[in-house]
Design an enzyme around this catalytic site. Structure first.
Site, PDB file in Angstrom:
ATOM      1  N   GLU A   1       0.821  -1.214   0.000  1.00  0.00           N
ATOM      2  CA  GLU A   1       0.000   0.000   0.000  1.00  0.00           C
ATOM      3  C   GLU A   1       0.858   1.269   0.000  1.00  0.00           C
ATOM      4  O   GLU A   1       0.514   2.253  -0.643  1.00  0.00           O
ATOM      5  CB  GLU A   1      -0.913  -0.011   1.234  1.00  0.00           C
ATOM      6  CG  GLU A   1      -2.031   1.002   1.162  1.00  0.00           C
ATOM      7  CD  GLU A   1      -2.971   0.903   2.354  1.00  0.00           C
ATOM      8  OE1 GLU A   1      -3.894   1.702   2.399  1.00  0.00           O
ATOM      9  OE2 GLU A   1      -2.752   0.044   3.220  1.00  0.00           O
ATOM     10  N   ASP A   2       1.969   1.249   0.722  1.00  0.00           N
ATOM     11  CA  ASP A   2       2.737   2.479   0.945  1.00  0.00           C
ATOM     12  C   ASP A   2       4.064   2.566   0.200  1.00  0.00           C
ATOM     13  O   ASP A   2       4.793   3.539   0.348  1.00  0.00           O
ATOM     14  CB  ASP A   2       3.001   2.661   2.448  1.00  0.00           C
ATOM     15  CG  ASP A   2       1.722   2.945   3.216  1.00  0.00           C
ATOM     16  OD1 ASP A   2       0.750   3.386   2.581  1.00  0.00           O
ATOM     17  OD2 ASP A   2       1.694   2.716   4.436  1.00  0.00           O
TER      18      ASP A   2
ATOM     19  N   ASP B   1      -2.711  -3.891  13.627  1.00  0.00           N
ATOM     20  CA  ASP B   1      -2.414  -2.637  12.921  1.00  0.00           C
ATOM     21  C   ASP B   1      -3.255  -1.495  13.504  1.00  0.00           C
ATOM     22  O   ASP B   1      -2.752  -0.411  13.815  1.00  0.00           O
ATOM     23  CB  ASP B   1      -2.720  -2.842  11.432  1.00  0.00           C
ATOM     24  CG  ASP B   1      -2.622  -1.556  10.627  1.00  0.00           C
ATOM     25  OD1 ASP B   1      -1.617  -0.844  10.772  1.00  0.00           O
ATOM     26  OD2 ASP B   1      -3.551  -1.282   9.849  1.00  0.00           O
TER      27      ASP B   1
END
Length: 731
Positions: A90-91, A153
């Site tokens: 995602e990052d 998370d």
């Protein structure tokens, strides 16, 4: 720019956390290979290099903290490695393909699941929407480790929420209380659930949080002294009874207090379980013995004794609960459980199943039994890796959770289509549906939807539902709306056609429909068991009754004098509907109804048949073995008994198509045609396709009845080199 000193401090921080992670794993899971975790740490360190969190600390701290939470849950090396990598796709520029190549299928599958869930916008203000989102999140995964990583998370994000702007704090806190807290509860993870709820409460309702905090703090010192006293008394009594147990005490969590005060409209002094003690024993027998000791020491509160050992909660939580009051009027709760029950209550079970309020169905009972079996199995399996790697689940198997483009969740039955989705949004959207986009891509209306799909319906003004949709839709709402539309609109057409047929027939008597009295039409409608004259006209239009029959009831003398030659009704119907009338089949009890053989199955004389009243084309006759019969008979009132009529004069023939599967050899076609010719059967058409020594021969022949066909098939099958003979429904 980052100074050298800051870089060194950063490295020391991350290395220290990583060493703590390895130490925990060595203690809790000595059989696990730490190399996978070490490799994931180094990979995460490399790809997140230079990235910072809102707090200013290096981004690598976050995946390390998530991995530490997972290690506290005693998760396996695969889950911890996936936790270290959970934000990589995602990052950063890393792809799932890269993860699969470096760490294998299992880690990649889990990271992909976490990434998929991270893309969902969970912000919601509707309770029902939140419940659907919780279900959808669980329905999207087939490995529970995905959910556990997502909870870890969220827990670390909540612990560091103060570094974000207020509006982001509100959104994330709302998601936490609506989605993640309840999921942790359903999975039996009491410890994580409690911390998530308190953190969410702190940011979502700062005033309420502060009030609860101040109320508890004002009573904390006195409460801790009180609990220490009763703890001492209970320990002495347990020692006297020879029961070995751990005794713990605590003050109720802030969010739980807040919810209870709001729900029950009471003050803090009326909360029976503000103070609580937990007794953790060695056996179930000891649990009940402790309950007796507690009740002998203090007076139990009526109605507050709960036995969750004999009847576990849906998430498999087990414990004895009782509220008691001391002599000075102070109340407190006592929870009694075994070590195993305590572990389950705190850490939960890596599984979940659908549970409904009310009576438990056989299917739910089966799931419950399965989950209990999983718990027993977990106790027996010595290698936790084996347990976690093989634990695959299908959560909420009967439902699919989809999104509108604006983020609303639409719950549909499994294998639902965009048509179901459209009718769930609105009836008119369903009627006007001409296409759909799923996740931005055009799909056919038959496309089966999956949990997490974003569905956009394309409509066109004036578009009408199709009868074919009935074989595609899965939801009862869509089916009923389509049926209702078809019934209403085709009924109007049938009434119009019925009136035309009556007018046509009535011209023989030199009268028009206007001359017929409403009372007479009403009487005939009632004779047929119908409500109104329009119902009678619709029945004529559908082909259920003939115009001649109806007029015969109106004026029997004139009808008797009318010659029996074709009145022309059949030809009118054929012109209007394009049907074909066959004297070979007739409707039982009605000698003059339009009947035609359905093209989908082409029934032949001798076959068992069933009639179906169509909209405007008369009675369609299908073979009982026709695959369409099941779909067509959704309206039992339109089923009608039919039979083969008597043969008059020369036998009638029916075209039938056969496919012969055989060897591709010299003389094969000649032998097949010879067998057919020997039965004095006319061959209308013949064709063959050959490939790799095999042939498919298609033959259209004229058949008198079922016995005639069976004789031909039997004869052809006897030819050497013929593998099979199949009858095709369509000619």
């Amino acid at each position: 720019m980052t100074t050298l000193r800051e870089q060194i401090a950063t490295n020391v921080l991350t290395v220290t956390k990583f060493r703590e992670l390895l130490r925990r794993m060595r203690e809790d899971r000595p059989g696990d290979d730490p190399e996978l975790v070490r490799k994931a740490y180094e990979f995460s360190q490399r790809i997140h290099s230079g990235q910072q969190r809102a707090s200013g600390e290096p981004y690598l701290v976050h995946p390390l903290e998530v991995a530490l939470v997972l290690a506290e849950m005693k998760m396996d090396a695969v889950a911890v490695a996936a936790g270290l990598l959970h934000d990589s796709v995602e990052d950063t520029s890393v792809t799932i393909v890269d993860i699969r190549k470096e760490f294998g299928e299992q880690v990649a599958h889990i990271v992909e699941g976490v990434t998929k869930i991270s893309k969902i916008d969970f912000s919601s203000h509707e309770e029902q929407q939140a419940e659907n989102l919780r279900k959808m999140m669980l329905a999207m995964v087939d490995d529970i480790r995905v959910v556990l990583i997502k909870l870890a998370d969220r827990l670390h994000n909540m612990r560091t929420l103060e570094h974000l702007p207020p509006e982001r704090q509100q959104k994330i806190a709302r998601e936490t209380l609506d989605i993640y807290g309840p999921i942790a509860h359903r999975l039996g993870m009491g410890k994580i659930r409690g911390e998530l709820e308190d953190l969410g409460f702190r940011y979502l309702d700062p005033i309420g949080y502060q009030q609860a905090h101040d109320t508890v703090e004002a009573r904390r010192k006195k409460g801790e002294q009180f609990l220490a006293g009763v703890e001492h008394v209970l320990r002495d009594k347990l020692k006297e009874a020879g029961i070995t147990a751990r005794v713990e005490s605590r003050i109720k969590r802030l969010y739980s207090i807040h919810k209870k005060l709001l729900k029950q409209h009471i003050s803090v002094d009326q909360v029976y379980d503000l103070y609580a003690m937990r007794v953790i024993t060695r056996s179930v027998q000891d649990c009940y013995a402790v309950l007796g000791i507690v009740h002998n020491l203090w007076r139990p509160v009526p109605g507050r004794i709960k036995d969750f050992i004999a009847m576990p909660r849906p998430n498999l939580y087990q414990s004895l609960h009782t509220s008691v009051i001391t002599e000075d009027g102070t109340s407190f709760e006592v929870q009694i459980r075994t070590e195993e029950m305590h572990r389950m209550a705190e850490e939960g079970i890596a599984a979940h199943w659908k549970y409904k309020d009310g009576p438990v169905s056989a299917q739910d009972e089966q799931r419950l039994a399965w989950l209990r079996q999983v718990v027993e199995w977990q106790r027996e399996v010595s290698d936790p890796n084996e347990f976690l790697s093989t634990l695959k689940i299908d959560l909420y198997p009967e439902e699919v959770y989809t999104f509108t483009p604006k983020g609303k969740v639409v719950v549909l039955p499994r294998e639902a289509t965009p048509i179901d989705f459209a009718y769930t949004i609105h009836t008119e959207v369903g009627h006007m549906c001409v296409g759909a986009k799923v996740n931005g891509r055009m799909v056919p209306l038959r496309h089966k939807l999956h949990s997490g799909d974003i569905v956009e319906i394309i409509t066109q003004a004036g578009h009408k539902p199709s009868r074919d949709w009935l074989s595609v839709v899965r939801s009862s709402r869509a089916r009923n709306k389509i049926k209702h539309w078809l019934n209403v609109h085709q009924r109007e057409r049938a009434i119009e056609i019925g009136k035309k047929l009556i007018e046509k027939e009535a011209r023989k008597y030199r009268i028009s429909l206007k001359d017929m009295k409403d009372g007479d039409l009403q009487r005939i409608a009632s004779d047929y068991g119908l409500g109104q004259p329009d119902d009678l006209m619709a029945a004529i239009g559908y082909g259920k009754y003939s115009a001649r029959q109806v007029l015969g009831r109106l004026m029997p003398a004139e009808a008797a004098a009318t010659p029996e030659e074709d009145s022309g009704i059949g030809s009118v119907v054929r012109r209007v509907f394009g049907g074909d009338h066959s004297n070979a089949i007739r409707v039982k009890g009605h000698g003059d109804l339009l009947v035609f053989r359905a093209r989908c199955c082409n029934p032949i004389r001798g076959e068992a048949v069933v009639g179906y009243v169509t909209r405007g084309r008369g009675v369609a006759v299908h073979s009982v073995n026709c695959p369409n019969v099941v779909n067509l008979m959704y309206e039992p009132e339109r089923r009608i008994e039919v039979e083969w009529g008597k043969e008059d004069g020369s036998p009638q023939s029916f075209p039938v198509k056969l496919t012969v599967f055989c060897e591709d050899r010299f003389g094969m076609l000649k032998q097949i045609t010879a067998v057919i010719s020997d039965t004095k059967t006319n061959i209308r058409n013949i064709g063959a396709r050959t490939e790799n020594g095999h042939a498919n021969v298609d033959i259209v022949i004229e058949i008198e009845d079922l016995k005639h066909l069976e004789n031909i098939i039997q004869g052809v099958r006897k030819i050497p080199g013929v593998h099979d003979v199949q009858r095709l429904q369509r000619v």
